[in-house]
Design an enzyme around this catalytic site. Structure first.
Site, PDB file in Angstrom:
ATOM      1  N   LYS A 133     -21.056 132.438  85.522  1.00 18.22           N
ATOM      2  CA  LYS A 133     -19.719 131.989  85.897  1.00 18.22           C
ATOM      3  C   LYS A 133     -18.976 131.389  84.699  1.00 18.22           C
ATOM      4  O   LYS A 133     -17.753 131.553  84.570  1.00 18.22           O
ATOM      5  CB  LYS A 133     -19.799 130.999  87.055  1.00 18.22           C
ATOM      6  CG  LYS A 133     -20.265 131.630  88.366  1.00 18.22           C
ATOM      7  CD  LYS A 133     -19.374 132.780  88.794  1.00 18.22           C
ATOM      8  CE  LYS A 133     -19.758 133.345  90.140  1.00 18.22           C
ATOM      9  NZ  LYS A 133     -18.849 134.431  90.591  1.00 18.22           N
ATOM     10  N   ASP A 150     -22.694 149.752  94.049  1.00 22.72           N
ATOM     11  CA  ASP A 150     -23.426 148.697  93.365  1.00 22.72           C
ATOM     12  C   ASP A 150     -22.721 148.487  92.029  1.00 22.72           C
ATOM     13  O   ASP A 150     -22.773 149.353  91.145  1.00 22.72           O
ATOM     14  CB  ASP A 150     -24.881 149.118  93.149  1.00 22.72           C
ATOM     15  CG  ASP A 150     -25.722 148.038  92.488  1.00 22.72           C
ATOM     16  OD1 ASP A 150     -25.149 147.088  91.896  1.00 22.72           O
ATOM     17  OD2 ASP A 150     -26.963 148.131  92.535  1.00 22.72           O
ATOM     18  N   VAL A 151     -22.042 147.357  91.864  1.00 25.08           N
ATOM     19  CA  VAL A 151     -21.208 147.160  90.682  1.00 25.08           C
ATOM     20  C   VAL A 151     -22.017 147.090  89.393  1.00 25.08           C
ATOM     21  O   VAL A 151     -21.454 147.216  88.299  1.00 25.08           O
ATOM     22  CB  VAL A 151     -20.327 145.895  90.807  1.00 25.08           C
ATOM     23  CG1 VAL A 151     -19.350 146.033  91.967  1.00 25.08           C
ATOM     24  CG2 VAL A 151     -21.174 144.632  90.932  1.00 25.08           C
ATOM     25  N   TYR A 194     -26.747 131.588  87.686  1.00 30.36           N
ATOM     26  CA  TYR A 194     -25.426 131.628  88.310  1.00 30.36           C
ATOM     27  C   TYR A 194     -24.395 130.902  87.450  1.00 30.36           C
ATOM     28  O   TYR A 194     -23.310 131.415  87.179  1.00 30.36           O
ATOM     29  CB  TYR A 194     -25.508 130.983  89.694  1.00 30.36           C
ATOM     30  CG  TYR A 194     -24.238 131.081  90.509  1.00 30.36           C
ATOM     31  CD1 TYR A 194     -23.885 132.266  91.145  1.00 30.36           C
ATOM     32  CD2 TYR A 194     -23.397 129.980  90.649  1.00 30.36           C
ATOM     33  CE1 TYR A 194     -22.722 132.352  91.898  1.00 30.36           C
ATOM     34  CE2 TYR A 194     -22.233 130.049  91.401  1.00 30.36           C
ATOM     35  CZ  TYR A 194     -21.905 131.242  92.030  1.00 30.36           C
ATOM     36  OH  TYR A 194     -20.750 131.325  92.770  1.00 30.36           O
ATOM     37  N   ASN A 241     -14.968 140.327  92.740  1.00 27.81           N
ATOM     38  CA  ASN A 241     -15.564 139.286  93.577  1.00 27.81           C
ATOM     39  C   ASN A 241     -17.071 139.400  93.750  1.00 27.81           C
ATOM     40  O   ASN A 241     -17.726 138.403  94.048  1.00 27.81           O
ATOM     41  CB  ASN A 241     -14.884 139.322  94.950  1.00 27.81           C
ATOM     42  CG  ASN A 241     -15.598 138.509  95.996  1.00 27.81           C
ATOM     43  OD1 ASN A 241     -15.565 137.287  95.981  1.00 27.81           O
ATOM     44  ND2 ASN A 241     -16.279 139.196  96.913  1.00 27.81           N
TER      45      ASN A 241
END
Length: 274
Positions: free
Chosen positions: A183, A83-84, A179, A110
């Site tokens: 980004k 889990d990053v 989101y 990613n």
């Protein structure tokens, strides 16, 4: 450590793989259990890279590795449940890469999540906002930081990081505040890492992807909300085209860098007025 190795095969690759004049050959791909991450991992494995596949579900990582049986048999595929957003998991992932392969030439940053779709900003729960930020931004930072440490210390020094941005790093979709914000933040992360990596032969770039055909974009083909309030079907492109672009960026010599690349379905409503 919370990272759990689900498959450990083969022996470390030679440390000279990243030397000047030789193509890099050892990579970490996060979010490798599906979508773009799976496609990139498969492309790299089929091209002779050794790849550590990271993701939250062990079974999907193993499915990805199984798409390239010879890579599993030869020890070039390593699956690490990660889990990053958890620092201990990220530490365990990169420790596993050091133990298994000896060096790191590429991080494809990613892993990401869109969060709840179609929720107006005034109704978005804070927990949902936090989950997207933790995965998309904090996770990318933690992985980049770990990669920096390893690339700086290894011999030969250096390596490459490619962050997965998005068309949403340029323009938003309706009801996508978390989101889109993450980004846009990734673009700043990419620029800062690129600058800070110069003294250590660490090249950092970003790929901004629009409408690659994955599970996440299935809704594009049934109609998705546009800025004018209408629903419209949007074209998608083969995710393999994204994977080939990432490999091209990855296999450049460290003296050259694709700082930003935009790869999108040609007719998607992005350029112009839609």
């Amino acid at each position: 450590m919370n990272a759990e190795r689900t498959e450990r095969t083969g022996h470390p690759t030679g440390a000279d793989d990243g030397a000047a004049g030789a193509p890099p050959r050892t990579a970490v791909v996060t979010g490798a259990g599906s979508g773009i991450g799976r496609s990139v991992a498969v492309e790299l494995l089929r091209s002779g890279w050794s790849v550590a596949l990271a993701g939250r579900r062990a079974e999907t990582l193993e499915e990805t590795a199984g798409l390239v049986p010879d890579a599993v048999e030869s020890g070039r595929a390593l699956c690490v449940r990660t889990d990053v957003a958890r620092p201990d998991d990220v530490e365990g992932l990169f420790a596993a890469v050091r133990d298994e392969f000896g060096r790191l030439d590429l991080l494809f940053n990613n892993a990401g999540t869109f969060g709840p779709g179609g929720v107006p900003v005034e109704e978005l729960p804070y927990d949902a906002w936090r989950h997207v930020v933790d995965t998309n931004l904090n996770g990318a930072f933690l992985c980049a930081q770990a990669a920096f440490r390893q690339m700086k210390e290894q011999e030969p020094q250096g390596g490459r990081i490619i962050n997965n941005g998005s068309i949403s790093a340029h323009v938003p979709r309706p009801h996508s505040v978390a989101y889109t914000a993450t980004k846009h933040a990734l673009t700043g992360l990419t620029k800062s890492l690129s600058l800070d990596g110069r003294p250590y032969r660490i090249a950092v770039g970003q790929i901004d992807i629009g409408n690659a055909a994955t599970d996440m974009t299935e809704r594009m083909q049934s109609g998705i909300l546009q800025a004018n309030g209408e629903l419209a079907v949007e074209p998608v492109m083969d995710v393999a085209d994204v994977a080939r672009t990432v490999r091209h960026m990855a296999e450049l010599p460290l003296g050259a860098n694709v700082q930003f690349a935009t790869v999108l379905a040609t007719a998607m409503p992005y350029v112009g007025r839609g």
